[in-house]
Motif scaffolding. Structure first.
Motif, PDB file in Angstrom:
ATOM      1  N   LYS A 175      -3.708 -63.957  75.753  1.00 41.99           N
ATOM      2  CA  LYS A 175      -4.405 -65.060  75.085  1.00 41.99           C
ATOM      3  C   LYS A 175      -5.882 -64.748  74.920  1.00 41.99           C
ATOM      4  O   LYS A 175      -6.498 -65.059  73.888  1.00 41.99           O
ATOM      5  CB  LYS A 175      -4.210 -66.336  75.893  1.00 41.99           C
ATOM      6  N   ALA A 176      -6.484 -64.125  75.938  1.00 45.67           N
ATOM      7  CA  ALA A 176      -7.907 -63.798  75.873  1.00 45.67           C
ATOM      8  C   ALA A 176      -8.187 -62.735  74.826  1.00 45.67           C
ATOM      9  O   ALA A 176      -9.277 -62.669  74.257  1.00 45.67           O
ATOM     10  CB  ALA A 176      -8.388 -63.314  77.246  1.00 45.67           C
ATOM     11  N   ALA A 177      -7.194 -61.872  74.565  1.00 43.60           N
ATOM     12  CA  ALA A 177      -7.392 -60.820  73.568  1.00 43.60           C
ATOM     13  C   ALA A 177      -7.300 -61.345  72.144  1.00 43.60           C
ATOM     14  O   ALA A 177      -7.638 -60.638  71.200  1.00 43.60           O
ATOM     15  CB  ALA A 177      -6.368 -59.703  73.770  1.00 43.60           C
ATOM     16  N   GLY A 178      -6.830 -62.604  71.973  1.00 41.77           N
ATOM     17  CA  GLY A 178      -6.691 -63.169  70.626  1.00 41.77           C
ATOM     18  C   GLY A 178      -7.994 -63.217  69.851  1.00 41.77           C
ATOM     19  O   GLY A 178      -8.064 -62.740  68.702  1.00 41.77           O
ATOM     20  N   PRO A 179      -9.095 -63.795  70.410  1.00 34.65           N
ATOM     21  CA  PRO A 179     -10.365 -63.831  69.658  1.00 34.65           C
ATOM     22  C   PRO A 179     -10.865 -62.454  69.267  1.00 34.65           C
ATOM     23  O   PRO A 179     -11.425 -62.265  68.190  1.00 34.65           O
ATOM     24  CB  PRO A 179     -11.311 -64.527  70.652  1.00 34.65           C
TER      25      PRO A 179
END
Length: 233
Positions: A175-179
């Motif tokens: 999820k953190a890698a999404g941006p």
């Protein structure tokens, strides 16, 4: 002879690149300017892609360096340099896309392998506990009862909790890698817009040069026409 247009340069660059990476897949050549990379299906294929990307990137940089030297020996220096830069940009863009996809597959494969190992460990522990419960070791008659101390072995609940925590951590990392992926996509789109602007400037410069040459040719032709000499009677 006319200079090569940028779309043709892109096609040639991608064709040569596909030839260099052909060992990975026969369909690595994208059908558009935006890099389209086939999905990796094995760890071995991902490693092969990354190895070939490193080789092709070094070759692209070497080719660009040689092109710069060659361009300064030509009459249309700027056009030649623009073509060399475009070839390098298209090549590196596609190589970066191949590298990103292969590394993503490696990370996912590593996480899947860890999950399988943990699940197998949990199954083995459950089977061992079931076996011990079904066949308890008989206590020695003559021996005094032993006081069982606290067990240092993690319980099944503890292992399950650790597995759940690990899966939650992996989900949080994804999820953190999404941006970051969104920012990379936006940066790539901006690079494409900038490239199109540079291409339009090159085309405008070529049109202006052609118009100027046409005017010079007309002026030279007019000057070469014999002037009519009037003879007075």
């Amino acid at each position: 002879m006319k200079k090569l247009a940028h779309p043709l340069i892109r096609a040639c660059a991608l064709a040569l690149l596909a030839a260099g990476l052909g060992a990975c897949s026969n369909s690595l050549l994208p059908t558009s300017v935006v890099p389209v990379v086939p999905a990796t299906v094995s760890v071995e294929q991902a490693e092969l892609k990354l190895e070939q990307v490193r080789s092709q990137r070094a070759a692209a940089e070497a080719r660009y360096a040689n092109s710069e030297v060659t361009c300064y020996e030509r009459f249309f220096v700027n056009d030649c340099l623009d073509e060399a830069r475009e070839y390098r940009r298209v090549t590196l863009s596609y190589l970066n896309a191949v590298e990103d996809e292969a590394k993503h597959f490696q990370r996912k494969a590593s996480a899947d392998a860890r999950d399988v190992a943990v699940a197998e460990s949990v199954r083995a522990a459950e089977a061992e506990e079931a076996r011990l419960a079904a066949n308890p070791t008989p206590a020695a008659v003559a021996a005094p009862p032993k006081v069982k101390g606290p067990s240092t072995k993690p319980t099944l609940e503890a292992r399950k909790a650790a597995q759940a925590a690990k899966l939650a951590r992996i989900a949080q990392e994804e999820k953190a890698a999404g941006p970051e992926r969104a920012a990379n996509a936006e940066a790539f789109a901006q690079k494409r817009i900038d490239s199109e602007k540079r291409q339009r400037k090159v085309e405008e410069k070529k049109a202006a040069s052609a118009k100027k040459a046409e005017k010079a040719a007309k002026d030279a032709a007019a000057a070469a026409q014999p002037k009519e000499v009037k003879i007075s009677k």
